[in-house]
Design a protein around this motif. Structure first.
Motif, PDB file in Angstrom:
ATOM      1  N   GLN A 195      -8.989   4.322   5.596  1.00  0.00           N
ATOM      2  CA  GLN A 195      -8.030   5.077   6.386  1.00  0.00           C
ATOM      3  C   GLN A 195      -7.119   4.107   7.129  1.00  0.00           C
ATOM      4  OE1 GLN A 195      -9.808   7.949   9.010  1.00  0.00           O
ATOM      5  NE2 GLN A 195     -10.483   9.266   7.336  1.00  0.00           N
ATOM      6  N   VAL A 196      -5.865   4.495   7.260  1.00  0.00           N
ATOM      7  CA  VAL A 196      -4.886   3.698   7.996  1.00  0.00           C
ATOM      8  C   VAL A 196      -4.341   4.563   9.128  1.00  0.00           C
ATOM      9  CG1 VAL A 196      -2.684   2.453   7.883  1.00  0.00           C
ATOM     10  CG2 VAL A 196      -4.292   2.335   5.962  1.00  0.00           C
ATOM     11  N   ILE A 244      -6.504   4.947   1.189  1.00  0.00           N
ATOM     12  CA  ILE A 244      -5.408   4.029   0.938  1.00  0.00           C
ATOM     13  C   ILE A 244      -5.937   2.739   0.300  1.00  0.00           C
ATOM     14  CG2 ILE A 244      -3.491   2.768   1.958  1.00  0.00           C
ATOM     15  CD1 ILE A 244      -3.327   5.898   2.042  1.00  0.00           C
ATOM     16  N   CYS A 273       3.620  -1.171   3.887  1.00  0.00           N
ATOM     17  CA  CYS A 273       3.185   0.167   3.474  1.00  0.00           C
ATOM     18  C   CYS A 273       4.410   1.050   3.273  1.00  0.00           C
ATOM     19  CB  CYS A 273       2.295   0.820   4.535  1.00  0.00           C
ATOM     20  SG  CYS A 273       0.849  -0.141   5.028  1.00  0.00           S
ATOM     21  N   THR A 293      -2.822   9.717  10.623  1.00  0.00           N
ATOM     22  CA  THR A 293      -3.820   8.979   9.847  1.00  0.00           C
ATOM     23  C   THR A 293      -3.630   9.258   8.365  1.00  0.00           C
ATOM     24  OG1 THR A 293      -5.458   9.022  11.629  1.00  0.00           O
ATOM     25  CG2 THR A 293      -6.284   8.679   9.398  1.00  0.00           C
ATOM     26  N   LYS A 294      -3.582   8.191   7.594  1.00  0.00           N
ATOM     27  CA  LYS A 294      -3.571   8.281   6.137  1.00  0.00           C
ATOM     28  C   LYS A 294      -4.965   7.932   5.607  1.00  0.00           C
ATOM     29  CE  LYS A 294       0.785   9.326   5.706  1.00  0.00           C
ATOM     30  NZ  LYS A 294       1.207  10.622   5.092  1.00  0.00           N
ATOM     31  N   THR A 321     -10.580   0.352   0.121  1.00  0.00           N
ATOM     32  CA  THR A 321      -9.988   1.678   0.293  1.00  0.00           C
ATOM     33  C   THR A 321     -10.333   2.140   1.700  1.00  0.00           C
ATOM     34  OG1 THR A 321     -10.341   2.174  -2.052  1.00  0.00           O
ATOM     35  CG2 THR A 321      -9.909   4.044  -0.581  1.00  0.00           C
ATOM     36  N   CYS A 343       1.052   5.075   1.230  1.00  0.00           N
ATOM     37  CA  CYS A 343       0.399   5.935   2.217  1.00  0.00           C
ATOM     38  C   CYS A 343       0.941   7.356   2.135  1.00  0.00           C
ATOM     39  CB  CYS A 343       0.580   5.373   3.627  1.00  0.00           C
ATOM     40  SG  CYS A 343      -0.147   3.740   3.857  1.00  0.00           S
ATOM     41  N   ALA A 365       0.860  -1.184   0.000  1.00  0.00           N
ATOM     42  CA  ALA A 365       0.000   0.000   0.000  1.00  0.00           C
ATOM     43  C   ALA A 365       0.893   1.229   0.000  1.00  0.00           C
ATOM     44  CB  ALA A 365      -0.919   0.009   1.218  1.00  0.00           C
ATOM     45  N   GLY A 418      -5.805  -0.681   2.053  1.00  0.00           N
ATOM     46  CA  GLY A 418      -5.796  -0.361   3.476  1.00  0.00           C
ATOM     47  C   GLY A 418      -6.448  -1.470   4.284  1.00  0.00           C
ATOM     48  N   ALA A 475      -6.562  -0.203  10.644  1.00  0.00           N
ATOM     49  CA  ALA A 475      -7.302   0.377   9.524  1.00  0.00           C
ATOM     50  C   ALA A 475      -8.764   0.543   9.903  1.00  0.00           C
ATOM     51  CB  ALA A 475      -7.178  -0.500   8.282  1.00  0.00           C
TER      52      ALA A 475
END
Length: 391
Positions: free
Chosen positions: A219-220, A166, A175, A162-163, A217, A132, A130, A169, A203
């Motif tokens: 947030q990570v 992603i 990552c 926080t990404k 897809t 990020c 992934a 994710g 995630a």
């Protein structure tokens, strides 16, 4: 109904090895990907077993060095593989492109020791990556990212932030993460390679999207994720330059995927138009529809030529950022228009889930957004033509 198997495209490939490679990809696409695409996208199922097969077949590291498990293939060939995969199922084609993007930093900026330790598993060991970079408050303005990496005792780092948006994710095995290690702006960003199972990494639930429902897809979150300094890629503060370098190549991947989706839509439209009869003859006999198909085909050929031109510049180690932005812009706009037209060709049937063109149209939209929106691509192109904007 099941997706139509991708129709062979008359490709100009540089070597017999490349021709054999495309034949292998087409075989996998026809047997393993296209028949299940509609059902699995509708169910929101990610085809991890397909990525395992692609890894075992040597298709997850094509543009990278064979010394570390890559395929030694030029971008000209690699992108045509992406196009074939995306024509069968965009979740797979885009997933391979994102994985390649996640490998870019280490493959091009890592030390020999880092590359020897990590790249073989990343390129051919069944792992999935992934990338990020984006965050909830920094999308197009990536240099304003807020995820922090703070150096601790013994030279290790703690990542917090926080990404967002992603791809992969929550399911990625590793990552590539861009985090702030210095002051404001682009010069304070550093790249890191973070294991997907690192303590403190989690995630959110996958986003509910218009299309590509089989590709997670999410947030990570990084909650004090600790990693050693030997997982820092490049120099401190070099991360944003690394990210931009990766994005130039990644935009070509998106362009190739867009052409694949457009080609699949055209194939479906031609098959329908030549088989559907109205007023006693196939609707493909009517001039208005014939012209629409001709315009669709012309846009696709132009897009393919544009991304291949940029790829050949990259392979020749010449500047290609402007052409990559042009290819991403034109090919994704083409995918959007061609899929809209394909729905129109099929009429009421095109608006139903019984045929794949409605899914192609929903999927095409995201390609105008990812790897830099098409408005950003226009900014990039204009800067190459006229220089930076005056303030």
């Amino acid at each position: 109904m099941p997706d139509r198997a991708p129709q062979p495209v008359d490709r100009q490939l540089p070597t017999d090895e490349a021709r054999d490679l495309i034949s292998l990809v087409r075989d996998i696409a026809q047997r393993e990907i296209a028949p299940k695409a509609a059902e699995e996208e509708d169910a929101g199922r990610f085809p991890r077993e397909v990525f395992t097969l692609l890894s075992e077949s040597g298709l997850l590291g094509l543009p990278y060095d064979s010394e570390y498990g890559g395929g030694d293939q030029p971008y000209e060939v690699y992108l045509q593989v992406l196009e074939e995969l995306a024509a069968a199922r965009l979740t797979v084609g885009l997933g391979v492109s994102v994985h390649s993007l996640a490998c870019h930093a280490l493959a091009n900026y890592g030390t020999k020791e880092q590359q020897a330790e990590h790249l073989p598993d990343m390129l051919g060991g069944g792992l999935l990556g992934a990338y990020c970079l984006s965050e909830p408050a920094s999308g197009s303005d990536a240099a304003s990212l807020r995820t922090k990496a703070v150096r601790g005792d013994g030279g290790s780092w703690a990542l917090t932030g926080t990404k967002a948006w992603i791809t992969h994710g929550g399911i990625a095995d590793f990552c590539t993460v861009l985090a702030r290690t210095g002051g404001e702006g682009a010069r304070g960003i550093t790249a890191f390679l973070v294991p997907g199972d690192a303590e403190g990494l989690s995630a959110a639930a996958p986003e509910k999207k218009m299309g590509m429902k089989g590709s997670p897809t999410a947030q990570v979150h990084f909650d004090g994720v600790r990693i050693s300094d030997d997982r820092r890629i490049g120099e401190e503060g070099q991360g944003f330059a690394i990210a931009l370098s990766a994005l130039d190549s990644g935009r070509l991947g998106i362009a190739a995927c867009a052409v694949g989706v457009a080609q699949a839509a055209l194939d479906e439209a031609v098959a329908y138009a030549t088989g559907r009869e109205q007023f006693g003859r196939p609707i493909a006999d009517f001039q208005g529809l014939r012209f629409m198909l001709a315009d669709m085909a012309t846009r696709i050929e132009a897009g393919r030529a544009l991304y291949l031109t940029a790829a050949r510049l990259r392979d020749a180690q010449r500047p290609f950022a402007r052409q990559a932005a042009m290819a991403k812009l034109f090919c994704t706009d083409t995918a959007m228009q061609v899929t809209i037209d394909a729905v129109q060709v099929l009429g009421g049937y095109g608006y139903t889930a019984d045929f794949p063109v409605e899914r192609y149209m929903r999927e095409a939209k995201v390609l105008q957004i990812v790897e830099g929106t098409n408005q950003i691509q226009r900014m990039v192109i204009a800067r190459h033509l006229a220089g930076p904007e005056s303030r």
